[in-house]
Write a protein that holds these residues in place. Sequence first.
Motif, PDB file in Angstrom:
ATOM      1  N   GLY A 248       0.805  -1.224   0.000  1.00 16.22           N
ATOM      2  CA  GLY A 248       0.000   0.000   0.000  1.00 16.22           C
ATOM      3  C   GLY A 248       0.832   1.266   0.000  1.00 16.22           C
ATOM      4  N   MET A 249       2.108   1.150   0.386  1.00 12.25           N
ATOM      5  CA  MET A 249       2.946   2.353   0.448  1.00 12.25           C
ATOM      6  C   MET A 249       3.224   2.943  -0.927  1.00 12.25           C
ATOM      7  N   LYS A 250       3.128   2.117  -1.957  1.00 10.93           N
ATOM      8  CA  LYS A 250       3.606   2.613  -3.245  1.00 10.93           C
ATOM      9  C   LYS A 250       2.505   3.291  -4.083  1.00 10.93           C
ATOM     10  N   TYR A 251       1.267   3.121  -3.687  1.00 11.67           N
ATOM     11  CA  TYR A 251       0.218   3.687  -4.522  1.00 11.67           C
ATOM     12  C   TYR A 251      -0.048   5.150  -4.198  1.00 11.67           C
ATOM     13  N   THR A 252      -0.375   5.915  -5.244  1.00  8.90           N
ATOM     14  CA  THR A 252      -0.791   7.293  -5.017  1.00  8.90           C
ATOM     15  C   THR A 252      -2.099   7.218  -4.250  1.00  8.90           C
ATOM     16  N   HIS A 253      -2.202   8.016  -3.230  1.00 15.15           N
ATOM     17  CA  HIS A 253      -3.377   7.941  -2.395  1.00 15.15           C
ATOM     18  C   HIS A 253      -3.995   9.310  -2.285  1.00 15.15           C
ATOM     19  N   TYR A 254      -5.238   9.325  -1.889  1.00 12.22           N
ATOM     20  CA  TYR A 254      -5.820  10.544  -1.340  1.00 12.22           C
ATOM     21  C   TYR A 254      -5.617  11.766  -2.211  1.00 12.22           C
ATOM     22  N   ALA A 255      -5.376  11.583  -3.493  1.00 10.35           N
ATOM     23  CA  ALA A 255      -5.022  12.748  -4.289  1.00 10.35           C
ATOM     24  C   ALA A 255      -6.258  13.467  -4.821  1.00 10.35           C
ATOM     25  N   PRO A 256      -6.504  14.685  -4.354  1.00 13.60           N
ATOM     26  CA  PRO A 256      -7.576  15.471  -4.973  1.00 13.60           C
ATOM     27  C   PRO A 256      -7.192  15.805  -6.420  1.00 13.60           C
ATOM     28  N   GLN A 257      -8.188  16.269  -7.199  1.00 15.88           N
ATOM     29  CA  GLN A 257      -7.895  16.593  -8.595  1.00 15.88           C
ATOM     30  C   GLN A 257      -6.959  17.790  -8.735  1.00 15.88           C
ATOM     31  N   ALA A 258      -6.964  18.669  -7.750  1.00 15.92           N
ATOM     32  CA  ALA A 258      -6.155  19.889  -7.825  1.00 15.92           C
ATOM     33  C   ALA A 258      -4.666  19.568  -7.816  1.00 15.92           C
ATOM     34  N   GLU A 259      -3.880  20.488  -8.359  1.00 17.91           N
ATOM     35  CA  GLU A 259      -2.435  20.403  -8.166  1.00 17.91           C
ATOM     36  C   GLU A 259      -2.168  20.782  -6.711  1.00 17.91           C
ATOM     37  N   MET A 260      -1.343  19.986  -6.028  1.00 20.15           N
ATOM     38  CA  MET A 260      -1.166  20.179  -4.584  1.00 20.15           C
ATOM     39  C   MET A 260       0.286  20.492  -4.238  1.00 20.15           C
ATOM     40  N   LEU A 261       0.460  21.294  -3.210  1.00 25.41           N
ATOM     41  CA  LEU A 261       1.807  21.628  -2.734  1.00 25.41           C
ATOM     42  C   LEU A 261       1.760  21.822  -1.223  1.00 25.41           C
ATOM     43  N   MET A 262       2.813  21.364  -0.550  1.00 30.94           N
ATOM     44  CA  MET A 262       2.947  21.641   0.892  1.00 30.94           C
ATOM     45  C   MET A 262       4.074  22.657   1.069  1.00 30.94           C
ATOM     46  N   VAL A 263       3.834  23.694   1.887  1.00 29.03           N
ATOM     47  CA  VAL A 263       4.907  24.644   2.192  1.00 29.03           C
ATOM     48  C   VAL A 263       5.242  24.492   3.672  1.00 29.03           C
ATOM     49  N   ARG A 264       6.534  24.288   3.957  1.00 25.79           N
ATOM     50  CA  ARG A 264       6.961  23.902   5.299  1.00 25.79           C
ATOM     51  C   ARG A 264       8.081  24.817   5.777  1.00 25.79           C
ATOM     52  N   GLY A 265       8.067  25.161   7.048  1.00 21.96           N
ATOM     53  CA  GLY A 265       9.156  25.979   7.593  1.00 21.96           C
ATOM     54  C   GLY A 265       8.641  26.917   8.667  1.00 21.96           C
ATOM     55  N   ASP A 266       9.419  27.973   8.932  1.00 22.37           N
ATOM     56  CA  ASP A 266       9.036  28.983   9.901  1.00 22.37           C
ATOM     57  C   ASP A 266       7.697  29.608   9.480  1.00 22.37           C
ATOM     58  N   HIS A 267       6.770  29.760  10.443  1.00 22.16           N
ATOM     59  CA  HIS A 267       5.403  30.133  10.061  1.00 22.16           C
ATOM     60  C   HIS A 267       5.320  31.443   9.266  1.00 22.16           C
ATOM     61  N   GLN A 268       6.079  32.464   9.686  1.00 16.16           N
ATOM     62  CA  GLN A 268       6.001  33.749   8.959  1.00 16.16           C
ATOM     63  C   GLN A 268       6.450  33.582   7.509  1.00 16.16           C
ATOM     64  N   GLN A 269       7.498  32.779   7.306  1.00 17.15           N
ATOM     65  CA  GLN A 269       8.002  32.528   5.951  1.00 17.15           C
ATOM     66  C   GLN A 269       6.979  31.734   5.133  1.00 17.15           C
ATOM     67  N   VAL A 270       6.342  30.782   5.807  1.00 15.40           N
ATOM     68  CA  VAL A 270       5.327  29.959   5.131  1.00 15.40           C
ATOM     69  C   VAL A 270       4.192  30.850   4.631  1.00 15.40           C
ATOM     70  N   VAL A 271       3.722  31.736   5.512  1.00 18.14           N
ATOM     71  CA  VAL A 271       2.619  32.624   5.144  1.00 18.14           C
ATOM     72  C   VAL A 271       3.017  33.478   3.940  1.00 18.14           C
ATOM     73  N   LYS A 272       4.229  34.044   4.002  1.00 19.92           N
ATOM     74  CA  LYS A 272       4.710  34.914   2.918  1.00 19.92           C
ATOM     75  C   LYS A 272       4.727  34.150   1.589  1.00 19.92           C
ATOM     76  N   LYS A 273       5.257  32.933   1.648  1.00 27.98           N
ATOM     77  CA  LYS A 273       5.386  32.113   0.434  1.00 27.98           C
ATOM     78  C   LYS A 273       4.007  31.733  -0.115  1.00 27.98           C
ATOM     79  N   ILE A 274       3.111  31.319   0.791  1.00 20.56           N
ATOM     80  CA  ILE A 274       1.781  30.881   0.325  1.00 20.56           C
ATOM     81  C   ILE A 274       1.050  32.055  -0.326  1.00 20.56           C
ATOM     82  N   ILE A 275       1.135  33.237   0.294  1.00 22.69           N
ATOM     83  CA  ILE A 275       0.444  34.402  -0.283  1.00 22.69           C
ATOM     84  C   ILE A 275       1.038  34.732  -1.659  1.00 22.69           C
ATOM     85  N   GLN A 276       2.350  34.627  -1.757  1.00 20.99           N
ATOM     86  CA  GLN A 276       3.008  34.901  -3.053  1.00 20.99           C
ATOM     87  C   GLN A 276       2.535  33.903  -4.122  1.00 20.99           C
TER      88      GLN A 276
END
Length: 346
Positions: free
Chosen positions: A231-259
Motif C-alpha cells: 500500500g505504500m507505493k500507490y498514489t493515495h488521497y489525491a484530490p484533482q487539484a495540483e497540490m503543494l505543501m509549504v513547510r518551515g518557519d510560520h512567517q516565511q510559510v505565510v509569505k510564500k503561500i500568499i506569493q
Amino acid sequence: MKDTMILHIHETNIDETLLLKAADAIRSNKTVILPTETVYGLGANALNSKAVDQIFIAKGRPQDNPLIVHVSNMTMVEQCVKRIPEDALALMHAFWPGPLTLILEKSDLIPQNVSAGLNTVGIRMPDHPIALKLIELANTPIAAPSANRSGKPSPTSAQHVIDDMQGRVDVIIAAEHSRIGLESTVLDMTQNPPLILRPGGVTLSQLQSVLPSVSIDPQVHHNVDTPRSPGMKYTHYAPQAEMLMVRGDHQQVVKKIIQLMDEHKHLKCGIICADEHIQDYPGLMCLSLGSLSNPAFMASQLFTILRTCDTLNLDYVITEAFEEEELGLALMNRLKKAVGYHILDV
Ligand code: TXA
Ligand code: MG
C-alpha cells in the motif's frame, strides 16, 4: 450496477434486525460497507476467495495490495494466523479493540487474494460497536480495505461511501462520522524489531510503552518504489487539484503561500491550514482542519477537507505543514501523500 441496500444504523442504538440483513449478506459472500472507528471499510467474508474478489472489483483495487482482516474475538484471530507471538498478544491486550493492525504469519484458511500472495496477513479488532456486532452476527472474520474508490481519500462519513460506492456494493451501513478519521496503524510483527509500516491512531510512543523495540519503517518518510507494505507505493488521497505543501518557519510559510496564491490567481485556489492561521491569509479561500490545540480533531477532518477540494473544483491547493509528533505523524503521512510529496521548504 448493483441494487445497493442502504441501512441507516446508529452506533449508540443499534437496530439488530437491520444489522442482521448486513450479516446475512456477509454470510452469502456479498459486499457490505461497514463503519469503523478509523474509516469506513468495504467488507466481505475473509475466508471465501470469491467474496474477497468482489472487494477488489468494487474498489478498482490493484490485486497486489493485501487486505486487513477484521475480527471480533480471539478465536477468530487464531483461525487467521499460524501462531500468536507473545509480543503480539501483549499489543492486542493493550490496544484492541482499536486502530492497530498487526501483520502476522497467515493460516491456510486465509485465501491468497486476501494477502495478495504474501504469507502474512494484517489483523485488527475495530473499536466500533456496529463493526464488532456485524462480525459477531456474521460469525466470520471480515476482510475490508478502506471503502473509497482506489486513489480517493478514505471515506469518513456515510455520504462519502454513498458518493463512491452506491451501485458497486450490495449493502452500505450508513452510520456516524468516523471518530478517528485516519486509517489504523499497521505494525509488521514478522520483522525484528517490529516495524510501523503505516502510522495511525495508535502512536509510536503508545506502542513503545508496551514494546520498547517498535520502530518506524524508514520508508514511511519517503516515496518508495519497493516498499515492504504494498500500500505504500500507490498514489493515495489525491484530490484533482495540483497540490503543494509549504513547510518551515510560520512567517516565511505565510509569505510564500500568499506569493504563490497571487501567482496562481487565474486559477481556483485553496489553502489547507489550522484555525489559528486563517487570519494570516485575508481574502483567500481557507479550508481549516481545526484548532492546533486539538490534533485529534484535525486528523479526523483531513479526508473530508481533501474531498471538499474536489467538490469545490479547486485547481490549486497549498497546505501548511504540521507537527509530526504523535497523531501528527499519521496526519502528515496522509497529507504528504495527498500532495504527491511536493514539498517546498522555506
Ligand atoms: O483503519 C483501517 O485500517 C481501515 C479500516 C477499514 O479497518 N482499513 C484500511 O485498509 O485502511 P486498506 O486496505 O485501505 O489499507 C491496508 C494497508 C495497505 O497499505 C496494505 O498494503 C497494508 O495495510 N497491508 C495489509 N496487509 C498487509 C500485509 N500482509 N503485509 C504488509 N502490508 C499489509
Ligand atoms: Mg485504503
